[in-house]
Design an enzyme around this catalytic site. Structure first.
Site, PDB file in Angstrom:
ATOM      1  N   GLU A  26       0.785  -1.219   0.000  1.00  0.00           N
ATOM      2  CA  GLU A  26       0.000   0.000   0.000  1.00  0.00           C
ATOM      3  C   GLU A  26       0.821   1.275   0.000  1.00  0.00           C
ATOM      4  O   GLU A  26       0.282   2.364  -0.170  1.00  0.00           O
ATOM      5  CB  GLU A  26      -0.963   0.020   1.198  1.00  0.00           C
ATOM      6  CG  GLU A  26      -0.336   0.362   2.544  1.00  0.00           C
ATOM      7  CD  GLU A  26       0.369  -0.807   3.205  1.00  0.00           C
ATOM      8  OE1 GLU A  26       0.994  -0.596   4.253  1.00  0.00           O
ATOM      9  OE2 GLU A  26       0.281  -1.924   2.662  1.00  0.00           O
ATOM     10  N   ALA A  27       2.149   1.164   0.189  1.00  0.00           N
ATOM     11  CA  ALA A  27       2.980   2.377   0.245  1.00  0.00           C
ATOM     12  C   ALA A  27       4.425   2.053  -0.101  1.00  0.00           C
ATOM     13  O   ALA A  27       4.874   0.913   0.043  1.00  0.00           O
ATOM     14  CB  ALA A  27       2.910   3.002   1.642  1.00  0.00           C
ATOM     15  N   LYS A  47       7.183   8.271   3.378  1.00  0.00           N
ATOM     16  CA  LYS A  47       6.298   7.135   3.119  1.00  0.00           C
ATOM     17  C   LYS A  47       5.114   7.636   2.312  1.00  0.00           C
ATOM     18  O   LYS A  47       4.365   8.509   2.764  1.00  0.00           O
ATOM     19  CB  LYS A  47       5.824   6.510   4.424  1.00  0.00           C
ATOM     20  CG  LYS A  47       4.967   5.256   4.225  1.00  0.00           C
ATOM     21  CD  LYS A  47       4.685   4.562   5.552  1.00  0.00           C
ATOM     22  CE  LYS A  47       3.929   3.269   5.348  1.00  0.00           C
ATOM     23  NZ  LYS A  47       3.691   2.565   6.636  1.00  0.00           N
ATOM     24  N   ASP A 170      -0.924  -5.022  14.151  1.00  0.00           N
ATOM     25  CA  ASP A 170      -0.306  -5.864  13.108  1.00  0.00           C
ATOM     26  C   ASP A 170       1.164  -6.079  13.437  1.00  0.00           C
ATOM     27  O   ASP A 170       2.012  -6.110  12.546  1.00  0.00           O
ATOM     28  CB  ASP A 170      -0.463  -5.197  11.749  1.00  0.00           C
ATOM     29  CG  ASP A 170      -0.209  -6.155  10.586  1.00  0.00           C
ATOM     30  OD1 ASP A 170      -0.421  -7.374  10.766  1.00  0.00           O
ATOM     31  OD2 ASP A 170       0.209  -5.694   9.508  1.00  0.00           O
ATOM     32  N   ASN A 175       7.898  -5.433  11.272  1.00  0.00           N
ATOM     33  CA  ASN A 175       7.740  -3.992  11.435  1.00  0.00           C
ATOM     34  C   ASN A 175       8.374  -3.511  12.736  1.00  0.00           C
ATOM     35  O   ASN A 175       7.940  -2.537  13.333  1.00  0.00           O
ATOM     36  CB  ASN A 175       6.266  -3.550  11.328  1.00  0.00           C
ATOM     37  CG  ASN A 175       5.327  -4.431  12.126  1.00  0.00           C
ATOM     38  OD1 ASN A 175       5.666  -4.878  13.215  1.00  0.00           O
ATOM     39  ND2 ASN A 175       4.139  -4.654  11.586  1.00  0.00           N
ATOM     40  N   ASP A 187       5.257   1.295  10.901  1.00  0.00           N
ATOM     41  CA  ASP A 187       4.007   0.868  10.258  1.00  0.00           C
ATOM     42  C   ASP A 187       2.842   0.900  11.236  1.00  0.00           C
ATOM     43  O   ASP A 187       2.356  -0.131  11.705  1.00  0.00           O
ATOM     44  CB  ASP A 187       4.151  -0.538   9.649  1.00  0.00           C
ATOM     45  CG  ASP A 187       5.155  -0.583   8.520  1.00  0.00           C
ATOM     46  OD1 ASP A 187       5.414   0.484   7.922  1.00  0.00           O
ATOM     47  OD2 ASP A 187       5.681  -1.664   8.226  1.00  0.00           O
TER      48      ASP A 187
END
Length: 236
Positions: A26-27, A47, A170, A175, A187
């Protein structure tokens, strides 16, 4: 939130792109040098969220329960999945992550310092040596008792989140960065408000299970339920 002394804030400074640090679903994260001409600069990470129709944006609803979007036009566009709606979604994730970074930094959680957010881009502190990003915990070669200090740091990160009433949502060895022996968590767009989100405790439990399972596989047995109970005790 006051700026740290190392941050270049002069209006005369220029930002120069040096390349891509990491690509994701997504990034993407880009390396930026900020400097006043003729002076030594510093490195930052940019980001940039993409407004693409992918699985990560689809599953964002479960993290965002308890949050509110006031603009009904934006809500309808996101529900339809239009190109405008996907752009709104990516912008929401960028602002959500910036707010989460600010909240975490203010609470003393080791996160990259959040510099600014604009549309779908977050500018933040670059964690690494020179132009090389710090490795993820998942890349560590340490095993067994060598990981004891790292686990302690990760658990303190989870404890700090719990004391603030949130869960990462998450968390994993992918991360968590390790820089000069210090663990830094990244993240954060899905940061979960444990009280407001009906699944808040489930997200916290999943974080604990993921972390304990990784350390256990690396030879440092950690039983998740006792650590989960300890974190729940920090909530009330």
């Amino acid at each position: 939130m006051p700026h740290p002394s190392w941050l270049v804030t002069s209006a005369a400074a220029f930002d120069t792109e040096l390349g891509v640090v990491k690509t994701g679903k997504e990034a993407d994260v880009h390396l930026i040098e900020r400097a006043v001409p003729g002076e030594r600069g510093l490195l930052l990470a940019a980001k940039r969220y993409r407004g693409l129709d992918n699985s990560d944006f689809h599953r964002s609803a479960q993290y965002q329960e308890g949050r509110r979007l006031r603009n009904t036009r934006d809500m309808r566009a996101m529900a339809r999945g239009s190109s405008y709606g996907r752009g709104v979604a990516s912008g929401r994730w960028a602002f959500a992550e910036f707010e989460a970074l600010c909240r975490a930094f203010s609470a003393g959680v080791p996160v990259p310092y959040p510099v600014q957010v604009s549309a779908t881009e977050i500018l933040m502190e670059f964690i690494g040596d020179g132009r090389v990003a710090a490795p993820r915990l998942a890349q560590s070669k340490a095993r067994g008792a060598e990981l004891d200090d790292l686990f302690g740091q990760v658990f303190e990160i989870m404890r700090s989140f719990a004391r603030a009433g949130v869960a990462h949502g998450d968390l994993s060895a992918y991360n968590l960065l390790v820089h000069d022996g210090r663990v830094v968590v990244i993240d954060l767009p899905q940061l979960v408000d444990i009280a407001a989100n009906p699944g808040g405790l489930d997200f916290l439990h999943r974080d604990v299970v993921n972390v304990c399972a990784w350390f256990t596989r690396r030879g440092l047995p950690r039983e998740p339920e006792s650590f989960f109970a300890e974190l729940v005790g920090e909530l009330w």
